[in-house]
Design a protein around this motif. Sequence first.
Motif, PDB file in Angstrom:
ATOM      1  N   GLU A 101      11.135 -65.360 -39.567  1.00  0.00           N
ATOM      2  CA  GLU A 101       9.269 -64.833 -39.689  1.00  0.00           C
ATOM      3  C   GLU A 101       8.547 -66.206 -39.193  1.00  0.00           C
ATOM      4  OE1 GLU A 101       6.364 -64.820 -43.567  1.00  0.00           O
ATOM      5  OE2 GLU A 101       8.445 -65.619 -44.238  1.00  0.00           O
ATOM      6  N   SER A 105       5.869 -65.372 -35.858  1.00  0.00           N
ATOM      7  CA  SER A 105       4.435 -65.887 -36.469  1.00  0.00           C
ATOM      8  C   SER A 105       3.694 -66.900 -35.466  1.00  0.00           C
ATOM      9  CB  SER A 105       4.325 -66.432 -38.274  1.00  0.00           C
ATOM     10  OG  SER A 105       4.695 -67.746 -37.763  1.00  0.00           O
ATOM     11  N   ARG A 128      -2.882 -64.425 -45.360  1.00  0.00           N
ATOM     12  CA  ARG A 128      -2.081 -64.302 -46.207  1.00  0.00           C
ATOM     13  C   ARG A 128      -0.864 -64.301 -45.390  1.00  0.00           C
ATOM     14  NH1 ARG A 128      -1.340 -63.605 -51.009  1.00  0.00           N
ATOM     15  NH2 ARG A 128      -0.624 -61.575 -52.021  1.00  0.00           N
ATOM     16  N   GLU A 129      -0.312 -63.172 -44.400  1.00  0.00           N
ATOM     17  CA  GLU A 129       0.670 -62.532 -43.589  1.00  0.00           C
ATOM     18  C   GLU A 129       1.726 -63.337 -44.027  1.00  0.00           C
ATOM     19  OE1 GLU A 129       1.178 -59.743 -44.340  1.00  0.00           O
ATOM     20  OE2 GLU A 129      -0.978 -59.264 -45.228  1.00  0.00           O
ATOM     21  N   PHE A 131       1.560 -67.429 -44.182  1.00  0.00           N
ATOM     22  CA  PHE A 131       2.160 -69.262 -45.634  1.00  0.00           C
ATOM     23  C   PHE A 131       1.642 -68.219 -46.968  1.00  0.00           C
ATOM     24  CE2 PHE A 131       0.233 -70.437 -41.293  1.00  0.00           C
ATOM     25  CZ  PHE A 131       1.533 -70.878 -41.556  1.00  0.00           C
ATOM     26  N   ASP A 132       1.176 -66.700 -47.239  1.00  0.00           N
ATOM     27  CA  ASP A 132       1.494 -66.406 -48.075  1.00  0.00           C
ATOM     28  C   ASP A 132       0.352 -66.536 -49.483  1.00  0.00           C
ATOM     29  OD1 ASP A 132       1.737 -64.660 -50.389  1.00  0.00           O
ATOM     30  OD2 ASP A 132       4.063 -65.734 -50.992  1.00  0.00           O
ATOM     31  N   VAL A 133      -0.721 -66.927 -48.911  1.00  0.00           N
ATOM     32  CA  VAL A 133      -2.197 -67.741 -49.657  1.00  0.00           C
ATOM     33  C   VAL A 133      -2.571 -66.717 -50.526  1.00  0.00           C
ATOM     34  CG1 VAL A 133      -4.241 -69.034 -49.484  1.00  0.00           C
ATOM     35  CG2 VAL A 133      -2.371 -69.637 -47.828  1.00  0.00           C
ATOM     36  N   GLY A 134      -2.425 -66.991 -51.924  1.00  0.00           N
ATOM     37  CA  GLY A 134      -3.758 -66.078 -52.605  1.00  0.00           C
ATOM     38  C   GLY A 134      -5.180 -65.476 -52.307  1.00  0.00           C
ATOM     39  N   TYR A 135      -5.287 -64.467 -52.675  1.00  0.00           N
ATOM     40  CA  TYR A 135      -7.193 -64.003 -52.154  1.00  0.00           C
ATOM     41  C   TYR A 135      -7.795 -64.493 -52.483  1.00  0.00           C
ATOM     42  CZ  TYR A 135      -4.284 -60.295 -50.606  1.00  0.00           C
ATOM     43  OH  TYR A 135      -3.648 -58.719 -49.937  1.00  0.00           O
ATOM     44  N   ARG A 150      -9.976 -58.703 -49.422  1.00  0.00           N
ATOM     45  CA  ARG A 150      -8.797 -58.369 -49.802  1.00  0.00           C
ATOM     46  C   ARG A 150      -8.940 -56.797 -48.721  1.00  0.00           C
ATOM     47  NH1 ARG A 150      -5.357 -58.134 -54.133  1.00  0.00           N
ATOM     48  NH2 ARG A 150      -5.748 -59.190 -55.787  1.00  0.00           N
ATOM     49  N   ARG A 157      -4.267 -56.626 -40.850  1.00  0.00           N
ATOM     50  CA  ARG A 157      -2.185 -56.272 -41.106  1.00  0.00           C
ATOM     51  C   ARG A 157      -2.595 -54.519 -40.488  1.00  0.00           C
ATOM     52  NH1 ARG A 157      -2.314 -55.468 -46.553  1.00  0.00           N
ATOM     53  NH2 ARG A 157      -2.827 -57.510 -46.638  1.00  0.00           N
ATOM     54  N   LEU A 296       6.520 -73.093 -42.243  1.00  0.00           N
ATOM     55  CA  LEU A 296       5.772 -73.004 -42.951  1.00  0.00           C
ATOM     56  C   LEU A 296       5.290 -73.121 -44.583  1.00  0.00           C
ATOM     57  CD1 LEU A 296       7.498 -68.290 -42.940  1.00  0.00           C
ATOM     58  CD2 LEU A 296       5.072 -69.973 -41.516  1.00  0.00           C
TER      59      LEU A 296
END
Length: 296
Positions: A101, A105, A128-129, A131-135, A150, A157, A296
């Motif tokens: 991953e 990236s 988001r994609e 580091f998976d940080v919240g919205y 979003r 994406r 990451l």
Amino acid sequence: MSSGADPATEAFVAHRNLLFTVAYEMLGSAADAEDVLQETWMRWAGVDLGVVQDPRAYLVKITTRQALMRLRALGRRKESYVGPWLPEPLLTAPDVAEDVELADSVSMAMLLVLETLTPTERAVFVLREVFDVGYDEIADAVGKSAAAVRQIAHRARSHVAARRPRGDASPAEIRGALEAFRRAVETGDLQGLLDILAPDVVVLSDGGGVKQALLRPVRGAERVVRVFATGLKRFGAAMSLEPAQVNGGPAMLIRLDGELDGVLAVRVEHGLVTGLYYVRNPEKLSRVTSETTIHL
């Protein structure tokens, strides 16, 4: 870091590699990412830590905001850049390649796809994609509502999915292709070079107006071989290729008479070379003499 360090310094140092990776993926430039980290530190040093619940999230927010401002300025600078622009290559440790991953990236191919996004789309996609940080956190960082973020994330994406390389290659396939490519170039075996290139291979180069580079991408195996034939005719005896790990993927450090001339990042899919990214701009070669830590 000594135990006597203040909490702000300890938090910044603990997350520095992460912040650098965020900034680099947004900017494609290690030099600009380092400048962003300096700006992040200056702002972080003035924060009241008593109101900070999550230092990591807060630091990522500051870094994102600073990177966004710089990304918009970079867009204007790139409009006047001489010749094609490629990301600044980073010499990375072997374990980066093992993290699929992370390697994907920061790959040259992915960073070039990210270049086609708007600054806000790029920031949202990376956070988001990758580091998976919240919205909600992203919304706070980019100055948008969570609902808008979003929508931006969905759009980015889809955009990336339509353009990112899809082929896979095992470590053995990558090693085999890289060795075949190196052998063909160093021996001037043009047929051997043609055999290891995918029919739709593309080569891009970046000289920054300082060194000669291709003015536009060259596509197709036979055309790419002709490009190499011209280079070998001119530099063949003086050229040497050294395998390296750059941006989490295979690459060659190319030397002429022992001096570093550039970095050639190589994309391998299904055992064949599908992409060649040659960075010759001397201003972009400072990060290939020692490894850069990213995660990451």
